[in-house]
Scaffold this motif. Structure first.
Motif, PDB file in Angstrom:
ATOM      1  N   SER A 131     -11.181  -7.989 -57.042  1.00 16.56           N
ATOM      2  CA  SER A 131     -12.118  -6.899 -56.788  1.00 16.56           C
ATOM      3  C   SER A 131     -13.521  -7.440 -57.017  1.00 16.56           C
ATOM      4  CB  SER A 131     -11.838  -5.714 -57.717  1.00 16.56           C
ATOM      5  OG  SER A 131     -12.640  -4.609 -57.380  1.00 16.56           O
ATOM      6  N   GLY A 132     -14.406  -7.185 -56.066  1.00 14.68           N
ATOM      7  CA  GLY A 132     -15.738  -7.738 -56.204  1.00 14.68           C
ATOM      8  C   GLY A 132     -16.758  -7.063 -55.318  1.00 14.68           C
ATOM      9  N   ILE A 133     -17.944  -7.601 -55.359  1.00 14.77           N
ATOM     10  CA  ILE A 133     -19.068  -7.085 -54.577  1.00 14.77           C
ATOM     11  C   ILE A 133     -19.478  -8.179 -53.597  1.00 14.77           C
ATOM     12  CG2 ILE A 133     -21.395  -6.121 -54.667  1.00 14.77           C
ATOM     13  CD1 ILE A 133     -20.695  -5.479 -57.693  1.00 14.77           C
ATOM     14  N   ALA A 134     -19.022  -8.049 -52.347  1.00 14.51           N
ATOM     15  CA  ALA A 134     -19.270  -9.073 -51.341  1.00 14.51           C
ATOM     16  C   ALA A 134     -20.646  -8.928 -50.696  1.00 14.51           C
ATOM     17  CB  ALA A 134     -18.178  -9.039 -50.274  1.00 14.51           C
ATOM     18  N   GLU A 147     -22.126 -17.419 -54.235  1.00 15.21           N
ATOM     19  CA  GLU A 147     -23.366 -17.320 -53.471  1.00 15.21           C
ATOM     20  C   GLU A 147     -23.035 -17.236 -51.983  1.00 15.21           C
ATOM     21  OE1 GLU A 147     -26.398 -17.114 -54.845  1.00 15.21           O
ATOM     22  OE2 GLU A 147     -25.591 -17.326 -56.867  1.00 15.21           O
ATOM     23  N   GLY A 148     -23.961 -16.661 -51.231  1.00 21.90           N
ATOM     24  CA  GLY A 148     -23.800 -16.630 -49.784  1.00 21.90           C
ATOM     25  C   GLY A 148     -23.769 -15.219 -49.245  1.00 21.90           C
ATOM     26  N   ASP A 149     -23.513 -15.125 -47.946  1.00 20.28           N
ATOM     27  CA  ASP A 149     -23.433 -13.820 -47.297  1.00 20.28           C
ATOM     28  C   ASP A 149     -22.046 -13.213 -47.529  1.00 20.28           C
ATOM     29  OD1 ASP A 149     -21.642 -14.996 -45.448  1.00 20.28           O
ATOM     30  OD2 ASP A 149     -23.175 -15.210 -43.899  1.00 20.28           O
ATOM     31  N   VAL A 154     -18.862 -15.054 -49.396  1.00 19.78           N
ATOM     32  CA  VAL A 154     -18.341 -14.571 -50.679  1.00 19.78           C
ATOM     33  C   VAL A 154     -16.850 -14.289 -50.559  1.00 19.78           C
ATOM     34  CG1 VAL A 154     -18.413 -12.647 -52.333  1.00 19.78           C
ATOM     35  CG2 VAL A 154     -20.546 -13.690 -51.535  1.00 19.78           C
ATOM     36  N   ARG A 155     -16.457 -13.629 -49.489  1.00 17.57           N
ATOM     37  CA  ARG A 155     -15.033 -13.309 -49.293  1.00 17.57           C
ATOM     38  C   ARG A 155     -14.187 -14.572 -49.155  1.00 17.57           C
ATOM     39  NH1 ARG A 155     -13.795  -8.089 -46.522  1.00 17.57           N
ATOM     40  NH2 ARG A 155     -12.738  -9.372 -44.983  1.00 17.57           N
ATOM     41  N   GLU A 156     -14.657 -15.540 -48.378  1.00 15.15           N
ATOM     42  CA  GLU A 156     -13.902 -16.791 -48.209  1.00 15.15           C
ATOM     43  C   GLU A 156     -13.770 -17.546 -49.522  1.00 15.15           C
ATOM     44  OE1 GLU A 156     -15.757 -18.979 -45.038  1.00 15.15           O
ATOM     45  OE2 GLU A 156     -15.133 -17.504 -43.527  1.00 15.15           O
TER      46      GLU A 156
END
Length: 161
Positions: free
Chosen positions: A103-106, A138-140, A144-146
């Motif tokens: 669970s996270g904030i992408a 970091e990243g878009d 982030v998902r990858e």
């Protein structure tokens, strides 16, 4: 879309699971099924993966995985407590040997000073233990998902071995 790294890690995961005769399940939020997709990209994965859960909303986390309402209110969906309960709920529901939850904030929205974009929590449950791990990527949104998918697969391999 599955990356070369996703596939390599999913193959390693499959090999580790086969060696132990185990099955795995996953409970995904911000990755939206990406872990399950990577796993099922491997031929023969039906021998060690039967089901996963995409639980994007808090309501579904509660209904399908048994995450306590109070956990979500007090700690939020992106927390150690929530991913641990997600992993335990998935493990029980799937009758698997190991479960990985994420669970996270992408992003690009949804972050806060306490939980900025890129914050992701992972829960790993086995019959006798549950642990959680926090990462900041970091990243878009897609990056982030990858990264979260790769990290989840890597964590699963490490906990099996």
């Amino acid at each position: 879309m599955t990356t070369d790294t996703n596939l390599r890690l999913a193959e390693q995961l499959g090999d580790a699971l086969k060696q132990k005769g185990w099955t795995i399940t996953c409970a995904e939020s911000c990755t939206g099924g990406g872990i399950g997709y990577a796993i099922t990209s491997i031929s023969g994965s039906s021998g060690w993966f039967e089901q996963g859960f995409i639980t994007y909303s808090n309501d579904v986390k509660e209904r399908l995985l048994g995450v306590h309402h109070d956990t979500l209110v007090v700690h939020g969906a992106v927390s150690a407590q929530t991913v641990e309960e997600m992993a335990q709920g998935a493990l029980k529901a799937a009758k698997a040997n190991i479960a990985i939850a994420v669970s996270g904030i992408a992003g690009p929205d949804g972050g806060s000073p306490q939980k900025p974009v890129g914050t992701v929590w992972f829960g790993i449950a086995l019959a006798d233990k549950v642990v959680s791990v926090h990462q900041r990527f970091e990243g878009d949104r897609q990056q982030v998902r990858e990264q979260a998918i790769d990290f989840a697969l890597q964590q699963a391999v490490e906990h099996i071995r």
